[in-house]
Design an enzyme around this catalytic site. Structure first.
Site, PDB file in Angstrom:
ATOM      1  N   LYS A 113       0.833  -1.205   0.000  1.00  0.00           N
ATOM      2  CA  LYS A 113       0.000   0.000   0.000  1.00  0.00           C
ATOM      3  C   LYS A 113       0.865   1.252   0.000  1.00  0.00           C
ATOM      4  O   LYS A 113       1.858   1.328   0.722  1.00  0.00           O
ATOM      5  CB  LYS A 113      -0.914  -0.024   1.233  1.00  0.00           C
ATOM      6  N   SER A 166      -9.451   2.082   3.201  1.00  0.00           N
ATOM      7  CA  SER A 166      -8.625   2.896   2.305  1.00  0.00           C
ATOM      8  C   SER A 166      -7.596   2.085   1.520  1.00  0.00           C
ATOM      9  O   SER A 166      -6.936   2.599   0.628  1.00  0.00           O
ATOM     10  CB  SER A 166      -7.876   3.969   3.115  1.00  0.00           C
ATOM     11  N   SER A 194      -9.963  -0.373   7.144  1.00  0.00           N
ATOM     12  CA  SER A 194      -9.319  -0.214   5.836  1.00  0.00           C
ATOM     13  C   SER A 194      -8.658  -1.455   5.274  1.00  0.00           C
ATOM     14  O   SER A 194      -8.210  -1.446   4.129  1.00  0.00           O
ATOM     15  CB  SER A 194      -8.291   0.920   5.893  1.00  0.00           C
TER      16      SER A 194
END
Length: 286
Positions: A85, A162, A186
């Site tokens: 990420k 997210s 997330s």
């Protein structure tokens, strides 16, 4: 007509890849090239990756293959191509945290989690998209673009956030597994939206050093995988490293479980446990 490369971990997951790798049926370079080919073919539509480090990944994969040929086995994650990420610092790759602003003075150097992935022999393909500053549960991002849920090729659907790019990348077979982070859902939400497995850790299980902070007392790095079995294999390989530093105001779940003196001191046989509860009226409730 472009022929789409097969997902190297499509059958058998991490354990299957580990077996084939050690049997000489596949190399890390072959697996890395297959994923890079799939990214090139599919990601212009899906938008899972913020940055693809193709040459860096291939160089790492070749080094991993040479290391194994020389007799060194780093474990079950050796040669596995993954994604991280874009909230985590990875040396040699840009970190944006999903924003167009500069965050170089906030994120810091590469942290223990990414270093442990490297030490386990993982090949980092690139950085996956995140909602700006990791603040958004749907996955929608106006700053860097919203990845498309791969389960519907016709209608753009929410990827969850997210860790939106990580969820999409794993579901579409663009990497073996991906690193995400979870403050209020997330990892869990993208896993649910994309039909994969999300491992949300307790604070301190993995260090948050080297990651852009959202809420330091709640931020927890996690993994997005194809299955619970893959998550278990990855976690077992990564926790062979020194323990992550727990958040100061909390005891990590792992530390609690290791407190055997506390656990063994509790005798539950023929006893009743109760929780004191005081009802309250919510303001405005009828």
């Amino acid at each position: 007509m472009v022929v789409l490369e097969q997902d190297p971990l499509g059958q058998g997951g991490l354990s299957g890849f580990a077996r084939r790798f050690r049997a000489g049926e596949i190399t890390s370079e072959q697996a890395t090239r297959a994923y890079l080919s799939r990214i090139e073919a599919l990601d212009p539509r899906l938008g899972a990756f913020q940055h693809v480090a193709a040459e860096q990944a291939l160089e790492t994969a070749r080094a991993i293959d040479a290391l194994y040929s020389a007799g060194t086995d780093l474990g079950l994650l050796m040669g596995v191509p993954i994604a991280v990420k874009d909230l985590f610092v990875v040396e040699g790759m840009p970190t944006t945290a999903g924003t167009k602003m500069s965050i170089d003075d906030i994120a810091g150097p590469e942290g223990p989690l990414v270093k442990s992935l490297r030490q386990a022999g993982c090949v980092i393909l690139g950085k996956t998209r995140t909602v700006e500053f990791a603040l958004g549960i749907t996955g929608v991002s106006s700053a860097q673009g919203t990845p498309i849920n791969p389960w519907d090729a016709q209608t753009p659907r929410l990827p969850g956030g997210s860790s939106s790019g990580s969820g999409v990348a794993v579901a579409a077979g663009l990497c073996a597994f991906a690193v995400g982070s979870d403050t209020g859902g997330s990892v869990r939400v993208p896993a649910a939206f994309n039909g994969i497995f999300g491992f949300k850790t307790t604070p301190g299980f993995f260090s948050t050093d080297g990651a852009f902070p959202l809420a330091p007392h709640l931020d927890t790095p996690g993994l997005l995988t194809r299955s619970a079995r893959d998550a278990a294999i990855a976690v077992a390989a990564l926790t062979g490293e020194p323990e992550a530093r727990p958040f100061r105001s909390r005891r990590s779940g792992l530390a609690f479980l290791r407190s055997t003196s506390l656990i063994t001191s509790i005798r539950l046989s023929k006893r009743k446990l109760g929780v004191r509860w005081k009802p309250c009226r919510l303001q405005g409730a009828g």
